[in-house]
Design a protein around this motif. Structure first.
Motif, short mmCIF file in Angstrom:
data_model
loop_
_atom_site.label_atom_id
_atom_site.label_comp_id
_atom_site.label_asym_id
_atom_site.label_seq_id
_atom_site.Cartn_x
_atom_site.Cartn_y
_atom_site.Cartn_z
N ALA A 1 65.26 67.02 -24.56
CA ALA A 1 64.47 66.09 -23.76
C ALA A 1 63.02 66.08 -24.19
O ALA A 1 62.37 65.03 -24.28
CB ALA A 1 64.59 66.45 -22.28
N GLU A 2 62.47 67.26 -24.47
CA GLU A 2 61.08 67.36 -24.88
C GLU A 2 60.88 66.74 -26.26
O GLU A 2 59.91 66.01 -26.49
CB GLU A 2 60.65 68.82 -24.90
N ALA A 3 61.79 67.02 -27.19
CA ALA A 3 61.66 66.49 -28.55
C ALA A 3 61.76 64.98 -28.58
O ALA A 3 61.11 64.32 -29.40
CB ALA A 3 62.72 67.11 -29.45
N LEU A 4 62.57 64.39 -27.69
CA LEU A 4 62.74 62.95 -27.65
C LEU A 4 61.76 62.28 -26.68
O LEU A 4 61.87 61.08 -26.41
CB LEU A 4 64.18 62.59 -27.26
N SER A 5 60.81 63.05 -26.18
CA SER A 5 59.70 62.53 -25.35
C SER A 5 60.18 61.82 -24.09
O SER A 5 59.74 60.71 -23.76
CB SER A 5 58.82 61.58 -26.19
N TYR A 6 61.11 62.44 -23.37
CA TYR A 6 61.51 61.89 -22.08
C TYR A 6 60.30 61.78 -21.16
O TYR A 6 59.38 62.59 -21.22
CB TYR A 6 62.53 62.81 -21.40
N ASP A 7 60.32 60.78 -20.29
CA ASP A 7 59.27 60.63 -19.28
C ASP A 7 59.67 61.25 -17.95
O ASP A 7 58.82 61.43 -17.07
CB ASP A 7 58.96 59.14 -19.07
N LEU A 8 60.94 61.54 -17.78
CA LEU A 8 61.45 62.16 -16.56
C LEU A 8 62.79 62.80 -16.87
O LEU A 8 63.38 62.55 -17.94
CB LEU A 8 61.61 61.14 -15.43
N ILE A 9 63.28 63.60 -15.95
CA ILE A 9 64.62 64.17 -16.03
C ILE A 9 65.43 63.63 -14.87
O ILE A 9 64.95 63.54 -13.74
CB ILE A 9 64.59 65.71 -15.98
#
Length: 476
Positions: free
Chosen positions: A273-281
């Protein structure tokens, strides 16, 4: 060439099955547990590579394709899209946006494979002024008149009396109507039922005043492609906040979700999630309280908000928002709304006290087509809806004009009464719709019309789709 492998979630979580090339009964070959996907037989047919619990594994198989031994883990990172080399000695896969190559025999560290794909964000650098006869700022109960709105670098830099800004900038005259913030749809799934819109999807939203969307779930790499295309200027569309696949427990609801059950797997998923630059979980309907607590802590440590489908016990664990007024749940006790559309008082109190956001998604607001079909006949909608979607919209409008809507409208009125109670008690409501599943772009306006129809003021309704949503998105 005697067997075919496929993945099915008919048991609740993705599992690998084998069936003879000439037919017959399918047999499950994966080991019981979470997330078995991406089966790839080796060129010589003696091994099967696959993803189990988010990591790459390989097992020996017999001539019929049956697994002969336990899985051997080849790496310790999230793995997607596995493929063998032609000689069967290596495997290539995608991990957190990078191509990786690893020995099929194991024992070695994966090597990064440069792919040469790059992109750059394109933001307008010039300054311009929108000269507005009237301006509503998204918060105030009053409208300002005769003002200049300075835009610099694609963002609003200030508001001044008409003519106060230097005349060496481009001026856009807005002598009629009212300049206001763009609308925000806080619950969309651009990669679910939206593929058929093609390039029209973003243009449709913009044409109806929607300048920002948020997706609480979709295939991660499709989402990244869409975000990068918009940010680079190659695709026209609203600003796009998003996450990837929702994280769930041992069983999943949609086939692309990520069931997390194994020790250490949640941390792997959060690295992705961090590597793909998620804006939320986003978590879903079968995640246990223990796992929910774990993922909330991991998300907050990375500065990401977390939203889910149920409020209890998630609110007590620090969850930041809930999707829908009464969402699907498989925990057996966390429904927030009755079958008649009433919201329980203790649920309302929990949301007001926690300041967690609620996104109502008033699905039954299309019942108002029976009174006003102006959006159905709007030339923007006619031009930008795919023909099959427009036919579905026409059918819904016809249905609402001819059927007895009393029960639907009564339930909708109860839903809006809850939204109003939350807003007036200081709680947070952020408007969203489930577009394109629920009539793309049109449904946002129908949600706002329903709020006003059943007792909210236009100011209260508009704030949920502008400043309230914007403030929530802007928080770390």
């Amino acid at each position: 060439g005697r067997s075919l492998y496929f993945v099915s979630d008919r048991g609740g979580s993705p599992q690998i099955y084998r069936v003879g090339a000439n037919g017959g009964d399918a047999q499950r070959v994966s080991f019981e547990g979470s997330y078995n996907v991406s089966p790839r037989p080796s060129p010589d047919g003696k091994s099967l590579a696959y993803v189990f619990a988010s990591r790459l594994h390989v097992s020996p198989v017999d001539e019929t394709g049956k697994l002969l031994g336990p899985p051997q883990a080849l790496n310790s990172e999230v793995t997607d899209a596995v493929s063998w080399s032609g000689d069967g000695k290596s495997l290539i896969y995608v991990s957190a946006g990078q191509l990786k190559l690893i020995s099929a025999a194991g024992g070695g560290a994966p090597l990064a494979v440069p792919h040469g794909l790059t992109w750059a964000s394109v933001r307008p650098k010039e300054r311009m002024v929108v000269r507005a006869a009237r301006l509503w700022d998204g918060k105030s109960s009053t409208v300002r008149e005769d003002v200049d709105v300075l835009i610099s670098g694609g963002r609003i830099a200030g508001v001044s009396p008409r003519g106060a800004i230097a005349s060496d900038v481009q001026v856009v005259e807005a002598p009629t109507g009212t300049v206001m913030p763009g609308l925000i749809d806080m619950h969309t799934h651009r990669q679910m039922q939206g593929y058929g819109y093609g390039d029209r999807e973003g243009r449709l939203w913009l044409s109806l005043g929607v300048t920002t969307t948020r997706s609480p779930g979709g295939p991660a790499y499709h989402t990244v492609e869409d975000q990068e295309s918009i940010e680079s200027g190659k695709r026209i569309g609203p600003r796009y906040y998003a996450t990837g696949e929702a994280i769930d427990g041992s069983r999943i609801f949609y086939n692309f979700m990520r069931p997390v059950t194994e020790p250490g797997q949640m941390a792997l998923e959060m690295r992705r999630a961090e590597a793909l630059s998620y804006d939320l979980i986003k978590t879903y309907v079968r995640l246990s309280g223990e796992r929910q607590k774990e993922v909330i802590a991991l998300a907050h440590a990375k500065g990401l908000p977390l939203t889910s489908h149920y409020h209890y016990p998630a609110l007590a664990l620090g969850m930041d928002g809930m999707e829908h007024l009464g969402a699907t749940s498989r925990t057996g006790y966390s429904r927030t709304v009755s079958a008649l559309g009433n919201i329980y008082q203790d649920v309302n109190a929990a949301f007001v006290a926690s300041k967690a956001a609620r996104t109502p998604t008033l699905f039954t607001s299309t019942a108002l087509f029976g009174d006003d079909r102006s959006l159905v006949d709007d030339p923007r909608v006619k031009a930008l809806y795919p023909p099959w979607e427009y036919a579905r919209l026409l059918e819904r409008a016809k249905q609402m004009a001819t059927m007895d809507r009393s029960v639907i409208l009564a339930s909708l009125a109860r839903n809006v009464a809850e939204v109003a109670r939350t807003v007036r008690a200081g709680g947070r409501i952020t408007t969203g719709t489930d577009s394109p599943i629920d009539f793309n772009a049109v449904s946002l306006h129908m949600n706002l019309r329903a709020m006003v129809r059943f007792g909210m003021t236009p100011l209260e309704a508009l704030i949920t789709a502008t400043s309230a949503s914007g403030e929530y998105l802007d928080e770390p």
